[in-house]
Scaffold this active site. Structure first.
Site, mmCIF file in Angstrom:
data_model
loop_
_atom_site.group_PDB
_atom_site.id
_atom_site.type_symbol
_atom_site.label_atom_id
_atom_site.label_comp_id
_atom_site.label_asym_id
_atom_site.label_seq_id
_atom_site.Cartn_x
_atom_site.Cartn_y
_atom_site.Cartn_z
ATOM 1 N NE ARG A 65 -71.529 -42.393 17.700
ATOM 2 C CZ ARG A 65 -70.301 -42.185 18.150
ATOM 3 N NH1 ARG A 65 -69.829 -40.956 18.235
ATOM 4 N NH2 ARG A 65 -69.540 -43.186 18.507
ATOM 5 C CG MET A 90 -60.821 -35.562 17.285
ATOM 6 S SD MET A 90 -60.178 -36.049 15.663
ATOM 7 C CE MET A 90 -59.319 -37.547 16.133
ATOM 8 N NE ARG A 91 -67.959 -37.703 20.479
ATOM 9 C CZ ARG A 91 -67.757 -38.745 21.270
ATOM 10 N NH1 ARG A 91 -66.538 -39.007 21.729
ATOM 11 N NH2 ARG A 91 -68.742 -39.544 21.609
ATOM 12 C CG HIS A 109 -59.183 -38.758 7.621
ATOM 13 N ND1 HIS A 109 -59.636 -39.135 8.860
ATOM 14 C CD2 HIS A 109 -58.404 -39.763 7.164
ATOM 15 C CE1 HIS A 109 -59.159 -40.338 9.149
ATOM 16 N NE2 HIS A 109 -58.413 -40.744 8.135
ATOM 17 C CB VAL A 144 -66.679 -42.975 9.556
ATOM 18 C CG1 VAL A 144 -65.387 -42.283 9.981
ATOM 19 C CG2 VAL A 144 -67.705 -42.906 10.674
ATOM 20 C CG ASP A 145 -62.885 -40.583 8.056
ATOM 21 O OD1 ASP A 145 -63.229 -39.405 8.203
ATOM 22 O OD2 ASP A 145 -62.316 -41.245 8.941
ATOM 23 C CB VAL A 172 -46.953 -28.270 6.474
ATOM 24 C CG1 VAL A 172 -46.563 -27.271 5.390
ATOM 25 C CG2 VAL A 172 -46.066 -28.117 7.709
ATOM 26 C CD GLU A 174 -54.457 -32.099 8.622
ATOM 27 O OE1 GLU A 174 -54.926 -33.239 8.662
ATOM 28 O OE2 GLU A 174 -54.338 -31.377 9.636
HETATM 29 C C1 GAR Z 1 -55.917 -32.648 12.032
HETATM 30 O O1 GAR Z 1 -54.674 -33.170 11.702
HETATM 31 C C2 GAR Z 1 -57.019 -33.433 11.360
HETATM 32 O O2 GAR Z 1 -56.638 -33.992 10.163
HETATM 33 C C3 GAR Z 1 -57.316 -34.482 12.375
HETATM 34 O O3 GAR Z 1 -57.201 -33.850 13.611
HETATM 35 C C4 GAR Z 1 -56.210 -32.840 13.513
HETATM 36 C C5 GAR Z 1 -56.728 -31.570 14.163
HETATM 37 O O4 GAR Z 1 -55.723 -30.599 14.253
HETATM 38 N N1 GAR Z 1 -58.638 -35.018 12.169
HETATM 39 C C6 GAR Z 1 -58.968 -36.290 12.376
HETATM 40 O O5 GAR Z 1 -58.183 -37.100 12.787
HETATM 41 C C7 GAR Z 1 -60.413 -36.613 12.080
HETATM 42 N N2 GAR Z 1 -60.666 -38.007 12.301
HETATM 43 P P1 GAR Z 1 -56.074 -29.093 14.641
HETATM 44 O O6 GAR Z 1 -56.989 -29.136 15.865
HETATM 45 O O7 GAR Z 1 -54.755 -28.468 14.968
HETATM 46 O O8 GAR Z 1 -56.737 -28.445 13.468
#
Ligand code: GAR
Length: 194
Positions: A65, A90-91, A109, A144-145, A172, A174
């Protein structure tokens, strides 16, 4: 304007929400670069349409990583990025990235943290049977998070929800709170007169 670097692994709808907020004058920023790790994702097409350069750093090409994060830091510095936005990245990131941009990396998140950390947050919320979930924008720290929460929005879980329908309802929110959280980070350039 704030110089943003955006990191994405998928559809890039949050990337687009930030670009749109800038265009609409809600956010005084510019997107310097999109960094992505999965070839062929929709986020890249969106970046092209917005005239934002995109750089592929495929995690499969790195053993550790830390090596991926070193490459990420190099690209972010090359594009003179000041603020890093993990928009569906997602990493898991390491201190190599976090220490290069102290308190300048945010993540979105799809849950009301501290509930449902990690991958599959939406499935976890459905399994837990909660009636309200949502999304969180927070500062990134090594755990994480778990960094400082900046903005959250609540979203109802409806009886017939699938992961897809619930995700759509969360997104929506986000798209509203991510630009808002970035704007909150902007360094105060004027002082308050008493
Ligand atoms: C989003 O809903 C975000 O919250 C999630 O991935 C999606 C990406 O959507 N993130 C995670 O799950 C992080 N662990 P997008 O590519 O359409 O922006």
């Amino acid at each position: 304007p704030m110089k943003l670097g955006i990191m994405a692994s998928g559809s890039g709808s949050n990337f687009e929400a930030v670009a749109q907020a800038i265009k609409d004058g809600q956010l005084n920023a510019q997107i310097q670069v999109l960094i992505y790790n999965n070839p062929g994702i929709k986020a890249v097409e969106r970046a092209e349409r917005w005239g934002v350069p995109s750089v592929l750093l495929n995690h499969r090409d790195y053993k550790r990583r830390e090596e991926l994060d070193t490459a990420i830091v190099e690209v972010l510095q090359q594009y003179q990025v000041e603020w890093v936005v993990m928009a569906g990245w997602m990493r898991i990131v390491t201190p190599v990235l976090i220490n290069a941009f102290p308190d300048q990396i945010i993540n979105i998140h799809p849950s009301l943290l501290p509930s449902f950390k990690g991958a599959h947050a939406i499935e976890k919320a459905l399994e837990a049977g909660v009636k309200i979930t949502g999304c969180t924008v927070h500062l990134v720290c090594p755990e994480v998070d778990s960094g400082l929460i900046l903005v959250q929005a609540a979203v109802p879980v409806l009886p017939l929800d699938t992961p897809e329908t619930l995700h759509a309802r969360i997104q929506v929110q986000e798209h509203r709170i991510l630009p808002q959280a970035i704007a909150q980070l902007a360094p105060r350039t004027t002082s308050v007169t008493l």
